[in-house]
Structure formats: structure tokens, C-alpha cells
Design an enzyme around this catalytic site. Structure first.
Site, PDB file in Angstrom:
ATOM      1  N   GLU A 135       5.615 -11.098  -1.138  1.00 22.68           N
ATOM      2  CA  GLU A 135       5.545 -12.107  -2.195  1.00 22.68           C
ATOM      3  C   GLU A 135       6.867 -12.067  -2.957  1.00 22.68           C
ATOM      4  OE1 GLU A 135       2.062 -11.566  -4.641  1.00 22.68           O
ATOM      5  OE2 GLU A 135       0.761 -11.274  -2.908  1.00 22.68           O
ATOM      6  N   GLU A 145      -2.515  -5.476  -2.726  1.00 19.30           N
ATOM      7  CA  GLU A 145      -1.952  -4.694  -3.845  1.00 19.30           C
ATOM      8  C   GLU A 145      -2.876  -3.599  -4.357  1.00 19.30           C
ATOM      9  OE1 GLU A 145      -0.537  -7.307  -6.909  1.00 19.30           O
ATOM     10  OE2 GLU A 145       1.317  -7.686  -5.848  1.00 19.30           O
TER      11      GLU A 145
END
Ligand code: GAL
Length: 635
Positions: free
Chosen positions: A315, A144
Site C-alpha cells: 500500500e 496488517e
């Protein structure tokens, strides 16, 4: 392509005796992929040079032997504590010039050459160790980028790199002074070494300076990522990927994505609704336990473009998260619905975060598929059900949509640099356009605004694009809708003499107004503009006017310009006028029900907590109805 399921797993959090049972249970749940490793640097290398990979070898073996394909993460989002002793100046620095200290994650500065070398080193060690491991089927680089506001850093490393970057971009200091308009307020420089980072100035810094710094900061992410790509690429044929986050616009994902094989993103629908979406309270209440009906799809479509067609959800939220102001549980059925929705938009894999809830650390209140005591959490059964759904569904192939949105990260940097009106926001504007298309039941593609769009689109929306090149070719049977605030600045943040891209449309912006949120400008016949109004002049016909007689929409020759940020009613009118112009069939959708077409299917996705009827079909609360393409959509 047959979509698959996966899960994020942290073998280093659990005793080794649990691994085999975990792996068997993952397979029983119908999962095929497992992602590991991305935060485990302190266990891979507890002290500098002390490599401890045997535990990871065994974990990969156990997971692989159970039949799972492994995504192996490089652990560079969490440099261990000793790294800081080795490189005391590697920390990112905030705009107040405070270091962003050790004790959570993502504390590195993207410009620190010493840290980049450490990342290359660990990537090489892992690449060489696992290059022939048959269980490693993909590599995730870092975790991320940009999350926790980490793209921009005001460190000394960033300062030095920024000066080099500027010298490279502008060639001479005179060229930079002219490009930035530094004669204003006597801001002229004699050399690149005098240029500081644009923080802690008395009042606002020059927007050209800020925008250059934002471009630089974005480029640093791409450079950082590429360093690990260059190490791994010669060592492996497995795809390289990164997991992006939602509504992070601080770096150009298209640029990072070019160096990778697959774009993946992390989808937390309920967290996003309360944490990062402007919506009224009634909407937030209605979708509290489902998430916004367009937010996930928006990112699915955007990341499909970033991945040049190849993308995953790395995710997927499985239950309450820990990080939003309030963290309700998904309604029964939502985990399955989110998963099927991702598949409808082309996800190759949907992977749940995480396998088992951790009993320690920052995320101990974050749900997994299992509870900390190993009992099934509600999402486990939904994952199993989704695996059955996917087996029944078979292949899902994406079809090019009729409608595309041109998306441009740099426009967000420009407009956050100089908002001009507190209500004007690039993401919000583009999202309002996207929602309108989805209310009309249309499937949407995103395209990078810096590339010439492919042919075959009937309608292209280009709202809020800060700079317009000549990227839009006028084509017969194609309509391109610009505005508001399209082409309003040059690359160096000056007001352009003309707006390239709009040369076929006789329409000028003669004045700009911004409005507080409680005021809007009504349009004759219904709807209104808010936040931002471009006052338009020129001979192009008025297609819509405000009640004060000024133009709300002008258009000719396949080019339209919309003057303001439209409310829902105005967007719906504009989309239906555009559809009429280009012969596009709309499928008006009720609140909370969305439609997505693939080559084989039409997916009807119901985000509502109650059943809805549409075209003779009944779609249950939080359920998807999947119609085979050849069957009529009318039930
Ligand atoms: C993501 C992140 C994960 C975990 C998760 C919690 O942003 O990649 O590591 O923190 O959020 O929701």
C-alpha cells in the site's frame, strides 16, 4: 528483477458495471497487479455457511482478462458480525479488560481457537476454489497484523494459552519462579494455573512476567498466521505474503516472515511523519508534504530482511490519508519519488492504496488514484509516469551493503517493559543510527539479531540489543558497534553476570543513568549523548570521552561500545571514525538528499521541496536522479 506497479481495489464497493472500465484504466495506467478481497468476508459469507463467491469469481475474471495479476487476500482481519454471535468470546480485550468491540476491524483475539478454526475454514474454501485460477498470482494472509495495537490481548483465551505456553517454556513452576526472580515481593507461584496476565496490578508487574507475555503475544501472531499458511501451502504454488505496517514492533516480523514467501508493507510517508515519528517542529515542517527522508527507506531495508530478499510495498500513500492528526497532500512528484525509492531498495512491486476513494465508511477522506466521482486524482498521472520510468530503468538488482544493523523486536518489548528513562526507546535509537549511516550516503542492510550475520559486512551496528548471544563472530576487517544498553538483561529479564558477545572487549557497564530530554552529556571535540548513559569501565581504550572525563566510546579487537544515545553530531563522528577504521568510503549527503546503491545504479533521492546540488549533479525538488553504475558519481 523488473519492478512492477499495482493497486488495491475493492470490487465489492462498486457496482459490477464499473469493474471492466476500472480494470482497463488500471492497465492504461501501467499497473500490472491488483490486490482484492482482504476485507470482504461479509460478502463472501453473509451468514454462517452461506457461501457467495460468484461475485468474486466474476471480479477476478474481469481483472484477469484485462491482463492484471491478482493478489487475493484472506478476509480474516474483518470477521463479520455473525462471527461474534457464533463466538462471543473471540474479541480482543484491552489492558483495562474492556472488550474491543465490533464496528471497525481487527477485533479478534489471536489466541481464540474457535476463531482460528474459522480462519482456516475460509482460507481452505478460498484456496480450493481458486487454486487453479490462472489470474491468482499471490495470496495475502489477513491484513496488517498488530495495527491499531492489536497484538496484545488480555482475554480469557489469551490467559489459558499463556499458561500453556509458560508450562511449555519453563517445564516446572520452580524453574519459572527462579527465572523470574519471584522471591522478590513474595510473588512465587505453586502452579502455572495461578499465573495471571500482567495487567491491573497495583504497581508495576515483574518485568520478567511482562516480557514473557510479550514474547507469548508475538508467538501467537506467528501461530495465527501459520494456521492459514498450512491450509494454503498445499493448495497453491503462488507466493504467500502479508502486508506489515510501519513502526509496529509488537510481534517478531522475522518469525512470521519465515513462514511466508514475500514480505510486503504499507507505506504512508506523510501520515507517519505526523503520527509516529519523534522529530522537531522545523523538521516536521520542512518535510510536511514529503515525509521523513529516512523513514520509508528504513522500513524498505527492514522488510527486505524480513522477506529474505523478497519484498513489496503493498500500500503506497497516493494523496492525503484520513488517520493522522493533520493530513496534507503530497507535493507534486512525491508519489513518483516514493515509488522509485522503494524500487531502489529492492521492491518487486509498488502497489497504491487505493484505486478509487470510497464515498462511505471510515476512510471516505482517504485519497485514491481516482476521486469518488471517478476523476483522476493527482497520483494517477504520477503512477503512469512511474510506470514509464520503470520501463526505461529495466532490471534492478540488490547488492549486499557494506554496513548492517542487527535488529531485534524483543529488544523493543524489553525496553518498553522497563524504559528506566522516559526518553529511551529502541526504535528511536536504531533509527538514529540508521539516519547517521544515510547522512553518510551509505546503503544499509538489516539482519535479524537472532541469526549469525553473514560475512562481507565491514561495519555492523547493534545498538540497544537487550540480550546478546554469541551471534557476533569477531572477524578481521569487521567492526561491530554495540551500545548503549546492549546485552543489559538475560532472556528472563535479569541483570547478566557478563555480557556475552562482548567477551573480546574489556568494558563493563558500572552504572546507568537516564536523563530528561533537556539535558545532555557533552563529548570532547563535539556532539553529546542524551536520554541514556552507560558509565563504562575496563581496560579497553577510550576512543571518545565526555567532558567530565568518563568514557563515551571504548573499543578494541573490532568491538566498540558506545555509552549513550548519540545526537546527530556524535553519531556522525562515530560513523566517520568507524569508516576510517574499516576503510569504508563515505558520501556525505546534504539535508533531505539520500543515496542508495544497487548492482546497476546509484539512486539520488531528493525529499527536499527545492533543488539540491551534490557532487556536480543537480537534483530537482521531489525528484530522483538515477545514475548508471559505470558512470562516475561525480557529475
Ligand atoms: C492501512 C490499511 C488499509 C487502509 C489504509 C489507510 O493501514 O491496511 O486497509 O486502512 O491503511 O491508510
Amino acid at each position: 528483477m523488473k519492478p512492477e506497479l499495482g493497486v488495491c481495489y475493492y470490487p465489492e464497493h462498486w457496482s459490477e458495471e464499473m469493474w471492466a472500465e476500472d480494470a482497463a484504466r488500471m492497465v492504461e495506467t501501467g499497473l500490472s497487479w491488483v490486490r482484492i478481497g482482504e476485507f470482504a468476508w461479509s460478502r463472501m459469507e453473509p451468514s454462517p455457511g452461506d457461501l457467495q463467491f460468484e461475485w468474486l469469481d466474476r471480479a477476478i475474471e474481469v481483472l484477469g482478462a484485462a491482463g492484471l495479476k491478482v493478489v487475493l487476500g484472506t478476509p480474516t482481519a474483518t470477521p463479520p458480525r455473525w462471527m461474534l454471535d457464533k463466538h462471543p468470546d473471540m474479541l480482543a480485550v484491552d489492558a483495562q479488560e474492556q472488550p474491543r468491540k465490533f464496528g471497525s476491524r481487527r477485533h479478534y483475539c489471536f489466541s481464540h481457537m474457535g476463531y482460528i478454526a474459522e480462519c482456516e475454514r475460509i482460507a481452505r474454501i478460498m484456496g480450493e476454489r481458486y487454486r487453479r485460477n490462472p489470474h491468482i498470482a499471490a495470496w495475502q494472509i489477513d491484513n496488517e497484523y498488530g495495527c491499531h495495537e492489536t497484538t496484545v490481548s488480555y482475554s480469557q483465551a489469551a490467559l489459558q494459552a499463556f499458561r500453556r505456553w509458560l508450562a511449555d517454556q519453563y517445564g516446572s513452576i520452580d524453574a519459572l519462579n527462579a527465572a523470574w526472580g519471584n522471591v522478590f515481593w513474595s510473588m512465587e507461584y505453586d502452579s502455572f494455573d495461578q499465573i495471571d496476565l500482567p495487567n491491573l496490578t497495583v504497581t508495576e508487574p515483574n518485568p520478567a512476567h511482562v516480557l514473557a507475555f510479550r514474547r507469548f503475544s508475538s508467538d501467537q501472531v506467528a501461530v495465527f498466521n501459520k494456521a492459514q499458511v498450512d491450509v494454503l501451502r498445499p493448495l497453491t504454488d503462488a507466493p504467500l505474503l502479508h502486508n506489515y505496517m510501519g513502526r509496529i514492533l509488537d510481534f517478531d516480523h522475522f518469525k512470521v516472515g519465515k513462514d511466508l514467501d514475500i514480505a510486503t508493507w504499507d507505506s504512508y510517508p506523510i501520515g507517519f511523519l505526523s503520527d509516529r515519528l519523534e522529530a522537531d517542529e522545523a523538521h516536521k515542517t520542512a518535510f510536511l508534504q514529503q515525509g521523513d527522508p529516512d523513514m520509508q527507506a528504513f522500513h524498505h531495508d527492514l522488510y527486505r530482511a524480513v522477506g529474505r530478499g523478497r519484498w513489496w510495498v503493498m500500500e503506497q500513500q497516493p494523496g492525503p490519508v484520513n488517520w493522522a492528526p493533520y493530513n496534507p497532500a503530497p507535493l507534486p512528484g512525491m508519489v513518483r519519488l516514493w515509488s522509485l525509492e522503494a524500487v531502489a531498495h529492492g521492491a518487486e512491486v509498488v502497489s497504491y492504496f487505493r484505486w478509487r476513494q470510497a464515498p462511505f465508511g471510515q476512510e471516505q477522506m482517504h485519497a485514491g488514484l481516482l476521486t469518488p466521482n471517478n476523476a483522476a486524482a493527482p497520483a494517477l498521472a504520477e503512477a503512469r509516469q512511474t510506470a514509464d520510468d520503470l520501463a526505461e530503468l529495466g532490471a534492478v538488482t540488490q547488492a549486499q551493503a557494506d554496513v548492517a544493523i542487527l535488529f531485534d523486536y524483543a529488544s523493543d518489548w524489553a525496553w518498553t517493559t522497563q524504559p528506566q528513562g522516559a526518553g529511551f526507546n529502541y526504535f528511536r535509537l536504531v533509527f538514529s543510527a540508521y539516519r547517521a549511516l544515510r547522512r553518510a550516503g551509505l546503503s544499509v542492510d538489516f539482519l535479524s539479531a537472532s541469526e549469525t550475520p553473514k560475512s562481507g559486512y565491514k561495519l555492523i551496528l547493534a545498538p540497544g540489543l537487550a540480550t546478546l548471544g554469541d551471534m557476533v563472530e569477531q572477524r578481521p576487517d569487521q567492526l561491530t558497534l554495540f551500545g548503549p544498553r546492549s546485552g543489559a538483561i538475560t532472556h528472563d529479564f535479569q541483570i547478566p553476570k557478563t555480557r556475552p558477545g562482548l567477551s573480546g572487549l574489556d568494558c563493563e557497564v558500572e552504572l546507568v543513568e537516564t536523563l530528561p530530554p533537556n539535558v545532555c552529556r557533552e563529548v570532547v571535540g563535539g556532539g553529546a549523548a542524551q536520554h541514556w548513559i552507560d558509565r563504562l569501565s575496563g581496560s579497553a581504550p577510550d576512543l571518545l570521552t565526555y567532558t567530565d572525563g568518563t568514557s563515551a566510546l571504548k573499543g578494541e579487537n573490532g568491538l566498540w561500545y558506545l555509552s549513550g544515545c548519540s545526537d546527530e553530531t556524535l553519531w556522525d563522528r562515530v560513523i566517520s571514525m568507524a569508516a576510517h577504521e574499516v576503510g569504508l568510503t563515505l558520501h556525505p549527503m546534504p539535508e533531505g538528499l539520500r543515496r542508495r546503491e544497487t548492482e546497476q545504479h546509484v539512486f539520488l533521492i531528493n525529499y527536499n521541496s527545492s533543488r539540491v546540488s551534490w557532487n556536480g549533479h543537480e537534483i530537482g525538488a521531489c525528484e530522483a536522479l538515477i545514475l548508471k553504475k559505470h558512470a562516475p558519481e561525480e557529475g
